[in-house]
Design an enzyme around this catalytic site. Structure first.
Site, PDB file in Angstrom:
ATOM      1  N   PRO A  50       0.670  -1.325   0.069  1.00  0.00           N
ATOM      2  CA  PRO A  50       0.087  -0.350  -0.211  1.00  0.00           C
ATOM      3  C   PRO A  50       0.941   1.590  -0.198  1.00  0.00           C
ATOM      4  O   PRO A  50       0.767   2.300   0.943  1.00  0.00           O
ATOM      5  CB  PRO A  50      -0.821  -0.263   1.374  1.00  0.00           C
ATOM      6  CG  PRO A  50       0.246  -0.879   1.695  1.00  0.00           C
ATOM      7  CD  PRO A  50       0.974  -1.978   1.209  1.00  0.00           C
ATOM      8  N   LYS A  51       1.290   1.513  -1.131  1.00  0.00           N
ATOM      9  CA  LYS A  51       2.339   2.455  -1.961  1.00  0.00           C
ATOM     10  C   LYS A  51       1.830   3.885  -1.809  1.00  0.00           C
ATOM     11  O   LYS A  51       0.864   4.203  -3.097  1.00  0.00           O
ATOM     12  CB  LYS A  51       3.631   2.122  -1.727  1.00  0.00           C
ATOM     13  CG  LYS A  51       4.919   0.771  -1.082  1.00  0.00           C
ATOM     14  CD  LYS A  51       5.797   0.448  -2.117  1.00  0.00           C
ATOM     15  CE  LYS A  51       6.152  -0.517  -1.318  1.00  0.00           C
ATOM     16  NZ  LYS A  51       7.264  -0.319  -1.097  1.00  0.00           N
ATOM     17  N   LYS A  52       2.083   4.893  -0.937  1.00  0.00           N
ATOM     18  CA  LYS A  52       1.892   6.047  -1.488  1.00  0.00           C
ATOM     19  C   LYS A  52       3.490   7.639  -2.228  1.00  0.00           C
ATOM     20  O   LYS A  52       4.682   6.929  -1.123  1.00  0.00           O
ATOM     21  CB  LYS A  52       1.205   7.408  -0.890  1.00  0.00           C
ATOM     22  CG  LYS A  52      -0.150   7.178  -1.141  1.00  0.00           C
ATOM     23  CD  LYS A  52      -1.617   7.577  -0.114  1.00  0.00           C
ATOM     24  CE  LYS A  52      -2.617   7.854  -0.771  1.00  0.00           C
ATOM     25  NZ  LYS A  52      -4.080   8.512   0.053  1.00  0.00           N
TER      26      LYS A  52
END
Length: 252
Positions: free
Chosen positions: A115-117
Site C-alpha cells: 500500500p504505497k503512496k
C-alpha cells in the site's frame, strides 16, 4: 505486436518499457529505524483485516533508507507495520508506506500489493541522533528520533525477527471499478545478512493529515526502538486468503 508477443512480454506497464524490472530484488546496506509504540486497541482492530489477528495493541513505525536496490535504485520509505498473527504464526501487516521513488511504488503495488503512496521521507544521522521524518507535500506528518548506537542488540535475535512473515492486502479493481483482485498476500525477507543492530532512547511524533493518516493510530507510549543495517532480498509473495472466493463476496 501479435497476441503471442503481448503475452510473452506481459510483465508490467508500459509493456514496451516497464516501470520496474523483473527480480530478484536485492537490497544492499538497507537501513531501518523502527520505533514500536502502544496505540488504541479499538482503532488498531478497525484497520487490521480478517483473518489476521492482533495481540498487544502495538505498531512499528518504520523509516527505511535504501541506497542500493536492484532495479529500484536509491530511495527512502516510511510507514506503519502492525504485529499480527496468521494461523498462530506471528508476523507483520503493512498498513501504509510512503516513499519518494516511482519504480518501487509501481512494482510494490502491482506485484505484491504494497500500500504505497508518493511522499518525502528522510532518514539521516544528525550529530548524536538518528532522525527520521516524513513529509506529505508541505506537511510534516512524522518525526522519529533515536540516540545513535547507544547499545548493541543481539544480531541473531534481530535477524530472526526480520525473517518472520509479512502480510499485505492486495486490492486491484476491474475496469468497471469492482474488485478484480482482493487477496491477503504473504512474503518474506530472504538471504538476510544483518550487519548491525542497535537501540537507544527514542521519541515519535505523528501529525494528522487527511490523505496520509499516520496519526489515526495515536502514539500512547514508545516501547522499543531499533536501528538495523542489512543486506537482504525481497522475496516474491504468495496468496494465503482470497476475499473474493469467500461466501460473503457472492452476497455483495
Amino acid at each position: 505486436m501479435d497476441v503471442k508477443s503481448v503475452l510473452s512480454n506481459a510483465f508490467a506497464m508500459p509493456i514496451t518499457s516497464p516501470a520496474f524490472p523483473m527480480g530478484p530484488y536485492r537490497f544492499i546496506n538497507r537501513e531501518f529505524l523502527i520505533i514500536t509504540y502502544r496505540t488504541d486497541p479499538d482503532k488498531l482492530r478497525a484497520v487490521v483485516p480478517e483473518p489476521l489477528e492482533i495481540g498487544e495493541p502495538l505498531v512499528h513505525y518504520e523509516f527505511i533508507r535504501m541506497p542500493d536496490s536492484t532495479g529500484f535504485g536509491d530511495y527512502t520509505e516510511s510507514g506503519q507495520v502492525i504485529p499480527v498473527s496468521y494461523k498462530g504464526v506471528a508476523g507483520g501487516y503493512t498498513l501504509a508506506m510512503y516513499l519518494d521513488d516511482h519504480p518501487p511504488i509501481a512494482g510494490g503495488r502491482e506485484l505484491w500489493g504494497f500500500p504505497k503512496k508518493l511522499a518525502n521521507p528522510v532518514l539521516a544521522v544528525h550529530t548524536d541522533t538518528l532522525v527520521g521524518t516524513l513529509d506529505y507535500g508541505p506537511v510534516r506528518i512524522a518525526t522519529g528520533t533515536m540516540g545513535y548506537k547507544h547499545r548493541q542488540l543481539d544480531l541473531a535475535q534481530q535477524k530472526k525477527r526480520l525473517e518472520t512473515p509479512n502480510f499485505l492486502l492486495k486490492v486491484i479493481p476491474h475496469v468497471d471499478g469492482t474488485p478484480r483482485i482482493c487477496e491477503l498476500v504473504r512474503y518474506y525477507l530472504q538471504d538476510i545478512d544483518l550487519k548491525g543492530a542497535w537501540t537507544g532512547p527514542a521519541a515519535l511524533e505523528l501529525a494528522p493529515h487527511a490523505l496520509a493518516p499516520v496519526a489515526a493510530l495515536p502514539v500512547l507510549e514508545v516501547v522499543e526502538a531499533r536501528h538495523l543495517i542489512a543486506d537482504l532480498t525481497l522475496g516474491l509473495g504468495e496468496v494465503v486468503f482470497d476475499y473474493l472466493g469467500q461466501p460473503q463476496a457472492n452476497a455483495r
